[in-house]
Write an enzyme that holds these catalytic residues in place. Structure first.
Site, PDB file in Angstrom:
ATOM      1  N   SER A 137       0.815  -1.205   0.000  1.00  0.00           N
ATOM      2  CA  SER A 137       0.000   0.000   0.000  1.00  0.00           C
ATOM      3  C   SER A 137       0.851   1.258   0.000  1.00  0.00           C
ATOM      4  CB  SER A 137      -0.902   0.013   1.236  1.00  0.00           C
ATOM      5  OG  SER A 137      -0.117   0.164   2.424  1.00  0.00           O
ATOM      6  N   GLY A 186       4.256   1.756   2.144  1.00  0.00           N
ATOM      7  CA  GLY A 186       5.459   2.104   1.396  1.00  0.00           C
ATOM      8  C   GLY A 186       6.058   3.422   1.846  1.00  0.00           C
ATOM      9  N   GLU A 224       6.939  -0.271  -4.333  1.00  0.00           N
ATOM     10  CA  GLU A 224       5.926  -0.282  -5.398  1.00  0.00           C
ATOM     11  C   GLU A 224       4.583  -0.226  -4.694  1.00  0.00           C
ATOM     12  OE1 GLU A 224       2.889  -1.632  -6.938  1.00  0.00           O
ATOM     13  OE2 GLU A 224       3.896  -3.532  -7.306  1.00  0.00           O
ATOM     14  N   CYS A 271      -1.963  -4.868  -8.515  1.00  0.00           N
ATOM     15  CA  CYS A 271      -1.536  -3.468  -8.539  1.00  0.00           C
ATOM     16  C   CYS A 271      -1.718  -2.857  -9.922  1.00  0.00           C
ATOM     17  CB  CYS A 271      -0.097  -3.338  -8.078  1.00  0.00           C
ATOM     18  SG  CYS A 271       1.019  -4.546  -8.785  1.00  0.00           S
TER      19      CYS A 271
END
Length: 514
Positions: A229, A233, A252, A289
């Site tokens: 998330s 991150g 990421e 993602c």
């Protein structure tokens, strides 16, 4: 033991059943020991020959395969993902390990460069200058919730770090600790069989934020790989940058991956595009993602597209999300969208009974509403998407210019469309890591050319990728060797090129000896 605060258990998201097995939150002393062992191992592992390192990576793949049905069965219990999906993910995990083994074995990835001395050059002689990449040191890797194999214990971050010559201290995701433990044991077996140093890989379990925080802040960690998330991150990014010596963080963090459907394509094959879009939205209950969470429809006949999208989404059975936390966040996101003015719910899948079930949902709005409400461009992790309809070329280009960083952008168009909207591509290549034409963003090929990354806030490191062989470059740094005697040079830079790798010599790529 499981009742003690320092232990946690896995939960089957399909039933909310607590599963067998106690998993311990790593203590500060255990984290310290793991990083110290990794630091010690680094001094040996960084010098391991290419062939031995390649065999190690291949052995990890073999040991994962040797786990057999036990791995798939445990993974299914902990994630509610279907057997076929996990089997495919296991294959991808093994394949990317073997791909990095081939990169290491070939050896040219170190980017060896040699500029030969010119002692007679006037007015100033030129030194002998040589360059190559060397590993950074121990890497902290965080497992992803949505890929219990391919982006987790032996996933792309671990594989690329090990390929670069960096030991890995791995923080397992608490959603699938049993799956994590099985793969970690496979890696440990590979370490023993191939004679790699103790500390080359260490697993730390934990369902507390503190475990990850202590790990990232440890002075022995030299880089971090994370998939998850935005909130997670960025927390890791801040830990790393607030250290006395900051380190690179490769987070990421997902995106809504905009899709642009141009006029003639919408008119000629709108229904077919809508069918593909619905499949992409629903894939894996939207827990990718690269899920297409935002679609722009150009001016034109939209009824066929909207009707087909409605039919496909409305018929979709409810899906089980990976965790109750992900389900709760998705539901809150849907409720937020439903509360917004000028945002119409045009399609909603079937509701389902059982734990953590969610319905696919598609919303529709106009371009003025979209441009005035930045939240509509944000990711709602799960099977939902916002369609912005009847967008003129001018407004479509404006919307593209105002996008933040994303992992992907997709354009559907005829040859005439693509020619007429050339400016769109110039905008998108500045906004995303991967641009697709006439396809869908879900599904990331592991290959030499893949870029799975993008500008912030999709990632914290827009010059990198977490998928593909270029991922190895995240965990290395360049070193220059000036006027070194042959005996002190690394093999990659010696005159006789003993590794037979490609090198840039005086500006020309060659494998020739000097």
């Amino acid at each position: 033991m499981s009742s003690e605060k320092n232990y946690f258990k896995a939960v089957n998201p399909a039933t909310n059943e607590v599963l067998e097995g106690d998993y311990k939150n790593a203590t500060k002393s255990e984290i310290n020991e793991a990083v110290n062992e990794a630091s010690e191992a680094f001094q040996t592992y960084r010098k391991v020959k290419n062939e031995q390192k390649a065999l190690f990576l291949e052995q990890i793949a073999t040991e994962i395969e040797n786990l057999g049905d036990e791995l798939i069965e445990r993974g299914t219990l902990e994630t509610a993902l279907p057997v076929g999906r996990l089997q495919g993910e296991r294959g991808r995990t093994m394949n990317q390990l073997r791909l990095f083994a081939s990169v290491v074995r070939e050896g040219s990835w170190v980017d060896a460069r040699i500029d030969k001395a010119q002692p007679d050059r006037t007015p100033i002689p030129k030194s002998d200058i040589r360059h190559m990449m060397i590993p950074l040191g121990p890497v902290a890797v965080f497992g992803a919730s949505n890929f219990p194999l391919a982006f987790s214990t032996a996933g792309g971050d671990t594989a690329s770090a090990l390929a670069a010559g960096c030991p890995v201290v791995y923080k397992g995701h608490p959603a699938h600790p049993g799956t994590t433990e099985l793969v970690a044991k496979a890696i440990e077996t590979a370490i023993e069989k191939t004679g790699m140093p103790k500390g080359t890989f260490t697993l730390l379990q934990g369902n507390s934020i503190e475990v990850g925080e202590v790990l990232v802040k440890h002075e022995g960690i030299k880089a971090v790989g994370f998939t998850g998330s935005y909130r997670g991150g960025m927390a890791i990014f801040e830990y790393a940058n607030n250290r006395p010596v900051s380190i690179p963080v490769f987070s990421e963090m997902g995106s809504s991956n905009p899709v642009f459907i141009l006029p003639k394509a919408l008119k000629e094959r709108g229904e077919k595009i809508a069918e593909g879009l619905a499949n992409s939205i629903n894939m894996g209950v939207g827990q990718f993602c690269t899920n297409p969470g935002l679609t722009f429809l150009s001016d034109g006949p939209t009824n066929g597209f909207i009707n087909t999208l409605q039919d496909k989404i409305n018929a979709q059975e409810a899906g089980t999300m990976l965790t109750s936390g992900i389900q709760s966040s998705y539901t809150k996101g849907i409720e937020y969208f439903e509360s917004q003015e000028n945002l119409e719910t045009v399609a909603k899948g079937k509701n389902g009974e059982g734990a953590n079930k969610v319905a696919s949902t598609v919303f529709k709005t106009n371009i003025e509403t979209f441009l005035s409400n930045g939240a509509l461009a944000e990711e709602n992790f799960g099977p939902s998407s916002v369609v912005v309809a009847d967008v003129s070329k001018e407004k479509l280009l404006q919307a593209a210019k105002e996008l933040e960083g994303h992992l992907t952008a997709t354009v559907h168009g005829t040859e005439e469309d693509l020619e007429n909207f050339g400016e769109l591509f110039e905008i998108l290549e500045q906004k995303v890591g991967r641009v697709l034409i006439n396809g869908f963003p879900t599904g990331v090929e592991v290959c030499h050319s893949m870029v799975h990354g993008g500008p912030f806030p999709a990632t914290t490191a827009p010059s990198s990728t977490s998928v593909g062989t270029n991922a190895i470059k995240r965990f290395v740094r360049p070193v220059c060797y000036q006027d070194y005697p042959q005996a002190l040079l690394p093999e990659e830079l010696k005159d006789d090129n003993p590794l037979n790798i490609w090198r840039l010599v005086d500006g020309n790529f060659t494998k020739e000896k000097l």
